[in-house]
Design a protein around this motif. Sequence first.
Motif, mmCIF file in Angstrom:
data_model
loop_
_atom_site.group_PDB
_atom_site.id
_atom_site.type_symbol
_atom_site.label_atom_id
_atom_site.label_comp_id
_atom_site.label_asym_id
_atom_site.label_seq_id
_atom_site.Cartn_x
_atom_site.Cartn_y
_atom_site.Cartn_z
ATOM 1 N N SER A 101 -6.103 -20.892 -3.377
ATOM 2 C CA SER A 101 -5.295 -20.423 -4.500
ATOM 3 C C SER A 101 -5.025 -18.928 -4.394
ATOM 4 O O SER A 101 -3.912 -18.459 -4.658
ATOM 5 N N ALA A 102 -6.060 -18.160 -4.032
ATOM 6 C CA ALA A 102 -5.880 -16.717 -3.859
ATOM 7 C C ALA A 102 -4.873 -16.427 -2.744
ATOM 8 O O ALA A 102 -4.027 -15.534 -2.863
ATOM 9 N N LEU A 103 -4.952 -17.190 -1.648
ATOM 10 C CA LEU A 103 -3.985 -17.026 -0.564
ATOM 11 C C LEU A 103 -2.575 -17.349 -1.042
ATOM 12 O O LEU A 103 -1.612 -16.639 -0.714
ATOM 13 N N GLY A 104 -2.434 -18.418 -1.814
ATOM 14 C CA GLY A 104 -1.127 -18.764 -2.353
ATOM 15 C C GLY A 104 -0.580 -17.687 -3.273
ATOM 16 O O GLY A 104 0.619 -17.392 -3.253
ATOM 17 N N LEU A 105 -1.455 -17.082 -4.061
ATOM 18 C CA LEU A 105 -1.035 -16.012 -4.963
ATOM 19 C C LEU A 105 -0.501 -14.818 -4.161
ATOM 20 O O LEU A 105 0.594 -14.297 -4.434
ATOM 21 N N VAL A 106 -1.265 -14.384 -3.173
ATOM 22 C CA VAL A 106 -0.849 -13.236 -2.349
ATOM 23 C C VAL A 106 0.439 -13.560 -1.594
ATOM 24 O O VAL A 106 1.342 -12.711 -1.489
ATOM 25 N N SER A 107 0.565 -14.774 -1.091
ATOM 26 C CA SER A 107 1.746 -15.162 -0.335
ATOM 27 C C SER A 107 2.998 -15.106 -1.198
ATOM 28 O O SER A 107 4.049 -14.610 -0.769
ATOM 29 N N ARG A 108 2.915 -15.597 -2.412
ATOM 30 C CA ARG A 108 4.093 -15.609 -3.284
ATOM 31 C C ARG A 108 4.565 -14.197 -3.590
ATOM 32 O O ARG A 108 5.774 -13.920 -3.572
ATOM 33 N N VAL A 109 3.618 -13.316 -3.883
ATOM 34 C CA VAL A 109 3.999 -11.929 -4.151
ATOM 35 C C VAL A 109 4.555 -11.278 -2.888
ATOM 36 O O VAL A 109 5.568 -10.573 -2.926
ATOM 37 N N GLY A 110 3.896 -11.522 -1.751
ATOM 38 C CA GLY A 110 4.353 -10.932 -0.495
ATOM 39 C C GLY A 110 5.732 -11.419 -0.091
ATOM 40 O O GLY A 110 6.564 -10.624 0.373
#
Length: 444
Positions: free
Chosen positions: A277-286
């Motif tokens: 989930s944390a990876l998905g969060l960072v990916s969306r912002v990036g």
Amino acid sequence: MGDPAGDADADPVEPGRRRAAGARRARSPAAVRAVLQAVAVSVLGVLPAFLVGALAVQIRADLDVGLGLFGLAAATLFTVSGGLARPGGRLVQRLGSRRGAALAAALATTSLTVIALAGSPAALVAGLAVGGLANAVAQPSANAVVSELVTEQRLGVAFGVKQSSIPAATLLGGLAVPGVALVLGWRWAVAGAVALAVVLLLASLAGGRDAGRRGAAAPRPPAAPDRGLPRGGLVVLTLGGFLGSAAATPTGVFLVDSAVAAGVGAGPAGLLFAGCSALGLVSRVGFGWWADRHPGRSAYLFIANLLTLGTLGYALLAAGPVPAVVVGGALAYGAGWAWTGLFHFAVIRDNRGAAASVTGFVQTGLSLGAASGPLLFGVVAQTASYDAAWLTAAALSLAGAVTVRVSRQMVRRSRGLPVSGRRPPFLPARTHPPAPSPEEELHR
């Protein structure tokens, strides 16, 4: 240079767009508040579904819910949300984002309370149905306030942050497993979410003016009319969103239970869920930041490529061994489910004047995909296996990638832009629109 590869979807800037964007630069404090409000509201909209998904092992054991019925329960929220997305968007367009956010928070609080007190599968389904009402109002409210107050130069990252609400909700659910559910029980984990919803409800009621309410905002600077999207292209794009969402949403509902079935302990499975989930969060912002930095590149192609990578992730989840589950989960979250911010960005960029309404249109596909995905996944997993269910998700993701590419071609054709990779040699160069400057590309 031009667009020989057909990767850019830019049109020459219309008169007035540059002036409007410049006039909005002074609203940065309001923009920050807008994004924070959008994230909070969006988290509340999807939190009931993904919190229940994270607590699947405990809830299924307590309420004696099979995989098929659990998939139906998880699909309930998104079925209701998809069915009411368009009227919800029109309602928010009339009420304004602040009142819409307050209504969404109140409904989410009710939903989580019913889930926390559920003593049967029917009560669980009822709570998630109320959550669907909340999500139908929450998404248009969040998009309306972002569209109104965020400059076009930051629109991509704003929607990336806003759409990080889904991995944020699954992150909260994943952390709730080892932190609360395994210690105090799953009902206490949901009770904590109720308290969070109440806080956000009070914050929404204490907010400022409505961003999207008709007649409530000050007159906006003159700007060129929204170009909109051709009806056919919008319908096909919505279908692509349906397929991609149907493939991705089961990850948030079944990843923990699937990982446990593959040999991962319940606690580590919850931490894997949180980490993905944390990876998905960072990916969306990036990815949103990337879209702002490269305005001449096609968001549609980016979405299609992410869906293709997601296909690989789901295939790895079907492979079974623990290392494949870890890598597959990372790809599923970091790519296969990280495109929704770009999806909203691409659609709303051309429809800023009616952000809530157009959100209701495309949200129908996203929500119905999110509804049918867990239901189909649960049925396949129960009748066949988790491996077969993940392979089904891979097929849906690949079909979504192809559909998004088709919709992009329809949009480009409607605007007189080339749809093939190379310009036919028999066509004169003047048949192509002139390449916009970097500043003009910001307002394509």
